[in-house]
Design a protein around this motif. Sequence first.
Motif, PDB file in Angstrom:
ATOM      1  N   ASP A  13       0.902  -1.238  -0.086  1.00 26.50           N
ATOM      2  CA  ASP A  13      -0.016  -0.040  -0.131  1.00 26.50           C
ATOM      3  C   ASP A  13       1.072   1.188  -0.004  1.00 26.50           C
ATOM      4  OD1 ASP A  13      -2.286  -1.575   0.137  1.00 26.50           O
ATOM      5  OD2 ASP A  13      -2.247  -1.599   2.528  1.00 26.50           O
ATOM      6  N   GLY A  14       0.214   2.425  -0.073  1.00 26.80           N
ATOM      7  CA  GLY A  14       1.087   3.661   0.137  1.00 26.80           C
ATOM      8  C   GLY A  14       1.408   4.563  -1.165  1.00 26.80           C
ATOM      9  N   TYR A  15       1.270   3.804  -2.245  1.00 22.37           N
ATOM     10  CA  TYR A  15       1.809   4.479  -3.669  1.00 22.37           C
ATOM     11  C   TYR A  15       1.044   5.809  -3.799  1.00 22.37           C
ATOM     12  CZ  TYR A  15       4.611   0.435  -4.584  1.00 22.37           C
ATOM     13  OH  TYR A  15       5.493  -0.687  -4.889  1.00 22.37           O
ATOM     14  N   ARG A  16       1.595   6.996  -3.993  1.00 27.96           N
ATOM     15  CA  ARG A  16       1.421   8.366  -4.047  1.00 27.96           C
ATOM     16  C   ARG A  16       1.075   8.646  -5.562  1.00 27.96           C
ATOM     17  NH1 ARG A  16       1.570  11.952  -0.041  1.00 27.96           N
ATOM     18  NH2 ARG A  16       0.247  13.299  -1.274  1.00 27.96           N
ATOM     19  N   HIS A  17       2.037   7.833  -6.397  1.00 30.46           N
ATOM     20  CA  HIS A  17       2.218   8.462  -7.805  1.00 30.46           C
ATOM     21  C   HIS A  17       2.384   6.782  -8.528  1.00 30.46           C
ATOM     22  CE1 HIS A  17       3.009  12.572  -6.496  1.00 30.46           C
ATOM     23  NE2 HIS A  17       3.643  12.047  -5.583  1.00 30.46           N
ATOM     24  N   THR A 140      -8.351  -1.737 -11.626  1.00 30.69           N
ATOM     25  CA  THR A 140      -7.872  -2.537 -10.810  1.00 30.69           C
ATOM     26  C   THR A 140      -6.854  -1.419  -9.529  1.00 30.69           C
ATOM     27  OG1 THR A 140      -7.669  -4.669 -11.637  1.00 30.69           O
ATOM     28  CG2 THR A 140      -6.235  -4.294  -9.815  1.00 30.69           C
ATOM     29  N   LEU A 141      -6.055  -0.869 -10.691  1.00 33.25           N
ATOM     30  CA  LEU A 141      -5.221   0.289  -9.667  1.00 33.25           C
ATOM     31  C   LEU A 141      -5.847   1.389  -9.045  1.00 33.25           C
ATOM     32  CD1 LEU A 141      -2.168   0.386 -12.362  1.00 33.25           C
ATOM     33  CD2 LEU A 141      -2.162  -0.769 -10.120  1.00 33.25           C
ATOM     34  N   VAL A 142      -7.060   1.945  -9.808  1.00 32.64           N
ATOM     35  CA  VAL A 142      -7.799   2.919  -9.247  1.00 32.64           C
ATOM     36  C   VAL A 142      -8.612   2.429  -8.117  1.00 32.64           C
ATOM     37  CG1 VAL A 142      -9.907   4.205  -9.762  1.00 32.64           C
ATOM     38  CG2 VAL A 142      -8.042   4.340 -11.387  1.00 32.64           C
ATOM     39  N   GLU A 143      -8.935   1.457  -7.944  1.00 28.34           N
ATOM     40  CA  GLU A 143      -9.792   0.709  -6.616  1.00 28.34           C
ATOM     41  C   GLU A 143      -8.562   0.466  -5.718  1.00 28.34           C
ATOM     42  OE1 GLU A 143     -11.505  -2.643  -8.386  1.00 28.34           O
ATOM     43  OE2 GLU A 143     -13.205  -1.679  -9.506  1.00 28.34           O
ATOM     44  N   ARG A 144      -7.556   0.141  -6.022  1.00 25.98           N
ATOM     45  CA  ARG A 144      -6.586  -0.188  -4.964  1.00 25.98           C
ATOM     46  C   ARG A 144      -5.713   1.026  -4.366  1.00 25.98           C
ATOM     47  NH1 ARG A 144      -2.534  -4.241  -4.068  1.00 25.98           N
ATOM     48  NH2 ARG A 144      -1.531  -3.689  -2.020  1.00 25.98           N
ATOM     49  N   TYR A 145      -5.605   2.056  -5.062  1.00 25.40           N
ATOM     50  CA  TYR A 145      -5.015   3.311  -4.889  1.00 25.40           C
ATOM     51  C   TYR A 145      -5.719   4.569  -5.186  1.00 25.40           C
ATOM     52  CZ  TYR A 145      -1.281  -0.047  -4.796  1.00 25.40           C
ATOM     53  OH  TYR A 145      -0.350  -1.342  -4.532  1.00 25.40           O
ATOM     54  N   PRO A 146      -7.042   4.691  -4.660  1.00 28.52           N
ATOM     55  CA  PRO A 146      -7.681   5.876  -5.160  1.00 28.52           C
ATOM     56  C   PRO A 146      -7.159   7.243  -4.569  1.00 28.52           C
ATOM     57  CG  PRO A 146      -8.665   4.606  -2.952  1.00 28.52           C
ATOM     58  CD  PRO A 146      -7.493   3.765  -3.547  1.00 28.52           C
ATOM     59  N   HIS A 147      -6.373   7.299  -3.811  1.00 26.45           N
ATOM     60  CA  HIS A 147      -5.556   8.394  -3.528  1.00 26.45           C
ATOM     61  C   HIS A 147      -4.489   8.714  -4.341  1.00 26.45           C
ATOM     62  CE1 HIS A 147      -8.523   8.658  -0.569  1.00 26.45           C
ATOM     63  NE2 HIS A 147      -8.014   7.584   0.101  1.00 26.45           N
ATOM     64  N   ARG A 179      -6.865  11.874  -9.522  1.00 26.30           N
ATOM     65  CA  ARG A 179      -6.054  12.773 -10.143  1.00 26.30           C
ATOM     66  C   ARG A 179      -5.260  12.112 -11.018  1.00 26.30           C
ATOM     67  NH1 ARG A 179      -5.793  13.842  -4.892  1.00 26.30           N
ATOM     68  NH2 ARG A 179      -3.809  12.504  -4.527  1.00 26.30           N
ATOM     69  N   TYR A 180      -4.836  12.867 -12.425  1.00 27.93           N
ATOM     70  CA  TYR A 180      -4.143  12.083 -13.341  1.00 27.93           C
ATOM     71  C   TYR A 180      -3.593  13.245 -14.193  1.00 27.93           C
ATOM     72  CZ  TYR A 180      -8.266  12.518 -16.522  1.00 27.93           C
ATOM     73  OH  TYR A 180      -9.242  12.982 -17.520  1.00 27.93           O
ATOM     74  N   GLY A 181      -2.772  12.676 -14.943  1.00 28.09           N
ATOM     75  CA  GLY A 181      -1.865  13.900 -15.993  1.00 28.09           C
ATOM     76  C   GLY A 181      -1.288  13.168 -17.051  1.00 28.09           C
ATOM     77  N   TYR A 182      -0.706  13.705 -17.887  1.00 27.00           N
ATOM     78  CA  TYR A 182      -0.173  13.110 -19.186  1.00 27.00           C
ATOM     79  C   TYR A 182       1.497  13.711 -19.248  1.00 27.00           C
ATOM     80  CZ  TYR A 182      -4.810  12.026 -20.321  1.00 27.00           C
ATOM     81  OH  TYR A 182      -6.156  11.694 -20.475  1.00 27.00           O
ATOM     82  N   TYR A 183       2.271  12.623 -19.370  1.00 32.46           N
ATOM     83  CA  TYR A 183       3.668  13.162 -19.849  1.00 32.46           C
ATOM     84  C   TYR A 183       4.044  12.904 -21.028  1.00 32.46           C
ATOM     85  CZ  TYR A 183       4.513   8.020 -19.681  1.00 32.46           C
ATOM     86  OH  TYR A 183       4.323   6.552 -20.052  1.00 32.46           O
ATOM     87  N   GLU A 184       4.811  13.749 -21.361  1.00 34.99           N
ATOM     88  CA  GLU A 184       5.339  13.988 -22.797  1.00 34.99           C
ATOM     89  C   GLU A 184       6.319  12.698 -23.158  1.00 34.99           C
ATOM     90  OE1 GLU A 184       5.129  18.845 -23.400  1.00 34.99           O
ATOM     91  OE2 GLU A 184       7.238  17.906 -23.443  1.00 34.99           O
TER      92      GLU A 184
END
Length: 269
Positions: A13-17, A140-147, A179-184
């Motif tokens: 648990d605990g991934y911020r990014h 799956t990732l959104v459900e596991r890491y909603p923050h 929260r989400y964004g796009y990288y170049e």
Amino acid sequence: MAFITDQATALPDGYRHIVLSPHLDDAALSCGGFIARMTAAGERVLVVNVCSGIPSAQAGFSAFAQSLHERWALPPSSVVAHRRVEDAAALGVLGADALLLPELDAIYRCPDVYADEVSLFATPIADDPLIDAVVRLTTTLVERYPHATFYVPLAVGMHVDHQLVFAAATSVLQAADVRYGYYEDFPYARQPSAVEQRLAMIGRKHYAPRYVPLDEALLQVKITAISAYSSQLNVLFGGAAAMPAAVTEYAARIAFPAMRYAERQWVRV
């Protein structure tokens, strides 16, 4: 040392990014400075290597895949295994963890369709199985890491795998309250007008830039990480010696006033 697994259930648990990387190098190439900045601040980063599955050598390889193996100077029987080792070294430098997915690179997944450079950077086929795989993964990732904040390739350069990850992940993330964004996508973003051309395709008015300032130390960490991908440096930069200058030039070119170097992300407005 980076924690690397091919089992999503083994992730802590605990991934911020969470960075969705189409291939075993895109995260470091495109946002290595950002990753290093976050991990240095004590924030946990997960890189999800989408197309990191190992193809069966018994099935044979297309002529196009074989030509790439030759350019990478890697034996066909261990191409992906070697690239996984490179990626582990790079992520160790950046301080990020990794999830390795079994999905195959386009040249192995649909060898009869993505059979040359033109088709690899064109419109993906409608029934490409990577679409459903990325939808399931992102859900799956959104459900596991909603923050957590998610980072997705903008698909500059139009590589089919980047386009598919962009489209599939976006369909999930837009519907979720995250929260989400796009990288170049680097180094494709180095090409003149490449970023603006991609933004024009997806609706430029809907996106605003977000700058990630990099100092000399962070830029050097990124360069050191990229240097781990020794098999890719000739194809991407014309050789290992040319890579640092290419990375530095782009980081300086896009930097917002008052910044010396930067990476740039894009967010919907």
